[in-house]
Write an enzyme that holds these catalytic residues in place. Structure first.
Site, PDB file in Angstrom:
ATOM      1  N   ARG A 124     -18.758  46.692  -1.483  1.00 63.17           N
ATOM      2  CA  ARG A 124     -19.617  47.374  -0.853  1.00 63.17           C
ATOM      3  C   ARG A 124     -19.591  47.409   0.622  1.00 63.17           C
ATOM      4  O   ARG A 124     -20.197  48.361   1.119  1.00 63.17           O
ATOM      5  CB  ARG A 124     -21.105  46.636  -1.034  1.00 63.17           C
ATOM      6  CG  ARG A 124     -21.381  46.677  -2.799  1.00 63.17           C
ATOM      7  CD  ARG A 124     -22.693  46.184  -3.139  1.00 63.17           C
ATOM      8  NE  ARG A 124     -22.657  44.795  -3.165  1.00 63.17           N
ATOM      9  CZ  ARG A 124     -23.913  43.887  -3.435  1.00 63.17           C
ATOM     10  NH1 ARG A 124     -24.966  44.482  -3.574  1.00 63.17           N
ATOM     11  NH2 ARG A 124     -23.825  42.841  -3.486  1.00 63.17           N
ATOM     12  N   SER A 170     -22.975  35.081  -4.267  1.00 58.40           N
ATOM     13  CA  SER A 170     -24.224  34.734  -4.730  1.00 58.40           C
ATOM     14  C   SER A 170     -24.121  33.525  -5.639  1.00 58.40           C
ATOM     15  O   SER A 170     -22.947  33.266  -5.991  1.00 58.40           O
ATOM     16  CB  SER A 170     -24.876  36.047  -5.611  1.00 58.40           C
ATOM     17  OG  SER A 170     -24.049  36.413  -6.475  1.00 58.40           O
ATOM     18  N   SER A 196     -22.712  29.523  -1.588  1.00 58.69           N
ATOM     19  CA  SER A 196     -23.487  30.475  -2.600  1.00 58.69           C
ATOM     20  C   SER A 196     -24.809  30.737  -1.852  1.00 58.69           C
ATOM     21  O   SER A 196     -24.685  31.000  -0.837  1.00 58.69           O
ATOM     22  CB  SER A 196     -23.680  29.439  -3.514  1.00 58.69           C
ATOM     23  OG  SER A 196     -24.762  29.722  -4.550  1.00 58.69           O
ATOM     24  N   CYS A 220     -27.586  34.527   4.576  1.00 61.88           N
ATOM     25  CA  CYS A 220     -27.646  33.253   3.973  1.00 61.88           C
ATOM     26  C   CYS A 220     -28.599  32.254   4.550  1.00 61.88           C
ATOM     27  O   CYS A 220     -28.940  31.278   4.050  1.00 61.88           O
ATOM     28  CB  CYS A 220     -26.360  32.638   3.565  1.00 61.88           C
ATOM     29  SG  CYS A 220     -25.496  32.170   4.802  1.00 61.88           S
TER      30      CYS A 220
END
Ligand code: NAD
Length: 488
Positions: free
Chosen positions: A184, A233, A255, A288
């Site tokens: 992306r 993710s 993560s 995050c």
């Protein structure tokens, strides 16, 4: 500068020092999240592309590991200066493909450069340890060596900083690298590789293979890959950790997150509001270390009112405009998913005190969503438990610090947490008991710098050695112990 010269139609992979087209004719569009205008296309590369990159990296490793460490470091010094010279251009590329505000992108480039700075200290970092006289006339020495070929898999939200958490240090330690950037936000990776090559990195030392799942699986399964660095993710991090570890690889998998900020009754209200607004809504909540849950301790209605008022004042728009703080989320599909979470929050009984869905109509061209705030959220609600990764904030109410800490303990995630207070006793209790790896005391985004580990806990991290700092060094090196007897 808009796109690099290689990027006009379909991005190319960078293998063995040259730009090559993928074996696959399948591509994905890369639109600008603020306008949805097409920037370029990214190839969905195949396992054959991965195999070619790993073969080049393996071949390069044989020579690269023997290059004296100070010489390797000198290439990083040069890289540092090229990145600094192109600071603005790199930031603009980030805004184009990721959508975040220019100021945020500029800061991200700085964070990336700091990783190169840290890795440039390789001659000191790589030093071993010695002990004369472990027994009579016997000495012991420890030397550090690289692992071989390392694979890096990165997310969309930090197209510069996250790859630079990985390859400069891995390569300074003598490894070679195959990077799989987010499909992306793939454009910046090519510019990073181009500049690394200009800095003098020999062919094959850094390779870039674009694509999606097939490239990831190709890296995870490849017998010539010694270690995997992953950031993304939670479900994917766990999958990557398990699959690569099952193949005997060293793995660090960073993560997802749900970062709680506790506002104590004595907190400086204006400062707490300011930090929380920028932590929650900066980069559209796609960090995050973003604040996504605030624990309001005591009956602090002035704080809640001030927060909602400040959210009303946020300027939404294209990250290239100076005043803008709230930028788009990465894709329309992601915005749809977030709208689903907002519906769920309402259905589960949370109070929607600020509805960002109302603003969507004003920005039909991009993936925008206004600041959204829920009050009276309970830890059992889906919006309190899941990482939404968007400008959506949950306020939880607590009677005291113990209850706030209990909410943090209940969360499956443990990336970061912050407390706003000037009370020394509360600060100490928070430091000792908050169940997360990166804590802020009156700090909105307590992300660590390159010389400290980026230290998520619980389901925010799989593995044992984190990225950056001494953890990063230990992850990218293996130790050899020599025991020598000197008797005649
Ligand atoms: P993502 O998991 O969708 O993608 C990350 C990488 O994994 C990409 O390169 C992607 O191509 C690949 N991937 C995705 N699905 C896959 C699958 N099913 N099989 C194999 N590979 C797959 O993550 P994202 O949306 O790009 O990034 C945002 C996430 O990253 C958030 O959860 C955020 O919290 C997390 N993140 C964590 C940290 C940290 O330090 N803990 C830092 C930055 C981002």
């Amino acid at each position: 500068m808009s796109l690099t010269k290689k990027d006009t139609t379909v991005l190319q992979n960078f293998i063995n020092g040259v730009w090559v087209s993928s074996n696959s004719s399948q591509t994905l569009n890369v639109p600008n999240p603020a306008t949805n205008q097409l920037l370029t296309k990214v190839p969905v590369s195949t396992k054959d592309d991965v195999n070619a990159a790993v073969a080049a990296a393996k071949e390069a490793f044989n020579k690269w590991k023997k290059v004296p460490v100070p010489k390797r470091a000198r290439i990083l010094f040069k890289y540092h200066s090229l990145l600094s010279d192109n600071h603005e251009e790199l930031a603009r590329l980030i805004v184009q493909e990721n959508g975040k505000a220019f100021k945020e992108a500029y800061g991200e480039v700085q964070r990336g450069i700091e990783c190169v700075e840290f890795a440039s200290g390789a001659p000191t970092l790589m030093m071993g340890e010695t002990l004369s006289g472990i027994a009579e006339e016997i000495d012991s020495e420890m030397f550090r060596y690289p692992l071989g070929v390392v694979g890096g898999i990165t997310p969309f939200n930090f197209p510069m900083m996250v790859p630079l958490w990985m390859f400069p240090l891995a390569i300074a330690c003598g490894n070679t690298f195959v990077l799989k950037p987010s499909e992306r936000t793939p454009i910046l990776a090519n510019r990073l590789a181009e500049l690394f090559s200009e800095a003098g990195a020999p062919p094959g030392v850094l390779n870039v293979v674009h694509g999606a799942h097939d490239v990831v699986n190709g890296l995870l399964d490849h017998e010539d890959i010694a270690a995997i660095s992953f950031v993304g993710s939670q479900p994917v991090a766990k999958y990557v950790y398990e699959r690569a570890a099952a193949k005997g690889k060293r793995v660090q998998a960073l993560s997802g997150a749900k970062n709680h900020h506790i506002v104590m009754p004595d907190a400086d209200l204006d400062k707490a509001v300011q930090h929380i607004i920028s932590s929650t809504f900066g980069s559209a909540g796609q960090r995050c270390m973003a604040c996504s849950a605030v624990v309001v301790v005591g009956d602090n209605e002035p704080f809640v009112k001030a927060l909602a008022k400040k959210a009303d004042e946020l300027i939404i728009g294209n990250g290239m405009d100076d005043e803008v703080l709230l930028t788009p989320v990465i894709r329309k599909e992601h915005r749809d998913k977030v709208l689903g979470y907002i519906e769920k929050g309402i259905a589960e009984g949370a109070d929607l005190i600020r509805d960002g869905r109302k603003e969507i109509g004003d920005y039909p061209e991009g993936n925008f969503l206004g600041p959204t705030i829920f009050d009276h959220v309970t830890p059992e609600m889906t919006i309190a438990k899941d990482e939404i990764f968007a400008p959506v904030l949950s306020l939880l109410r607590a009677s005291d610090l113990d209850q706030g800490l209990e909410y943090i303990r209940k969360s499956r995630y443990g990336n970061g947490a912050t407390i706003y207070t000037n009370n020394a006793k509360a600060i100490r209790q928070f430091r000792e008991e908050a169940d997360a790896g990166m804590l802020g005391i009156n700090v909105g985004v307590p992300a660590t710098m390159a010389f400290f580990p980026f230290s998520g806990w619980k389901d925010s991290f799989y593995g044992d050695l984190h990225v950056n700092g001494k953890d990063g060094l230990n992850f990218y090196t293996r130790k050899k112990m020599i025991t020598s007897r000197f008797e005649a």
